[in-house]
Scaffold this active site. Structure first.
Site, PDB file in Angstrom:
ATOM      1  N   ASP A  11       0.862  -1.171   0.000  1.00 53.94           N
ATOM      2  CA  ASP A  11       0.000   0.000   0.000  1.00 53.94           C
ATOM      3  C   ASP A  11       0.914   1.240   0.000  1.00 53.94           C
ATOM      4  O   ASP A  11       2.115   1.135   0.271  1.00 53.94           O
ATOM      5  CB  ASP A  11      -0.877  -0.057   1.266  1.00 53.94           C
ATOM      6  CG  ASP A  11      -1.637   1.221   1.501  1.00 53.94           C
ATOM      7  OD1 ASP A  11      -2.324   1.687   0.571  1.00 53.94           O
ATOM      8  OD2 ASP A  11      -1.542   1.774   2.629  1.00 53.94           O
ATOM      9  N   ASP A  13      -0.284   5.101   1.075  1.00 52.17           N
ATOM     10  CA  ASP A  13      -0.564   6.021   2.192  1.00 52.17           C
ATOM     11  C   ASP A  13      -0.474   5.306   3.544  1.00 52.17           C
ATOM     12  O   ASP A  13      -1.134   4.294   3.767  1.00 52.17           O
ATOM     13  CB  ASP A  13      -1.974   6.612   2.047  1.00 52.17           C
ATOM     14  CG  ASP A  13      -2.134   7.506   0.818  1.00 52.17           C
ATOM     15  OD1 ASP A  13      -1.123   7.835   0.171  1.00 52.17           O
ATOM     16  OD2 ASP A  13      -3.286   7.876   0.517  1.00 52.17           O
TER      17      ASP A  13
HETATM   18 MG   LIG Z   1      -2.897   3.063   3.550  1.00 55.75          MG
END
Ligand SMILES: [Mg+2]
Length: 163
Positions: A11, A13
């Site tokens: 991922d 963020d």
């Molecule tokens: Mg995230």
């Protein structure tokens, strides 16, 4: 030798960098003359400090990597990957809103790696829940990607694939 994953998926963020690219910072981004990455307002943008080392470690182990993000700020996220010199690590980038199951189905189709041979790092529990159902080994990242989380992740993967 402990079994290694055939694809490591990250991922973005709050996994590779400590902010939401669509909310907390202001694209477009650029690299200033001192080499730091900055947003439109001149604010310095940073990765979690051990991220380049983590990606180097996976590359050293021969594990291909991919990025999977649900952000709506697709251009900004890709721009940050280029400016931080991280794009070169990823064989695939799936960056668009929606359920992360879609991101993983596309990763599976594009790489040919079965879900059971993937490891996934993400800070959001709902993504962990969704992607776990596919059979991917999912690691919940609490304070950003680090070498310690990498080690834990590989141990979890090895245990899941032992015997
Ligand atoms: Mg995230």
């Amino acid at each position: 030798m402990a079994p290694l994953p055939k694809l490591a998926v990250f991922d973005l963020d709050y996994t590779l960098w400590p902010f939401w690219v669509d909310t907390h910072v202001d694209p477009p981004f650029h690299k200033s003359s001192d080499g730091t990455v900055r947003d439109r307002q001149g604010r310095t943008i940073r990765l979690y400090p051990e991220v380049p080392e983590v990606l180097d470690r996976f590359r050293g182990l021969g594990v291909p990597m991919a990025a999977a993000s649900r952000t709506g700020e697709i251009e900004g996220a890709n721009q940050l990957l280029e400016l931080f010199d991280l794009a070169r690590y990823f064989v695939q980038r799936e960056i668009y809103p929606g359920s992360k199951v879609t991101h993983f189905e596309r990763l599976q189709q594009k790489t040919g790696v079965p879900f059971s041979q993937m490891i996934f790092f993400d800070d959001e529990k709902r993504n962990i829940v969704d992607v776990s159902k596919l059979g991917v080994t999912c690691i919940h990242v609490q304070n950003g990607m680090s070498l310690q989380v990498l080690t834990q992740g590989l141990e979890t993967f090895a245990k899941a694939h032992a015997g």
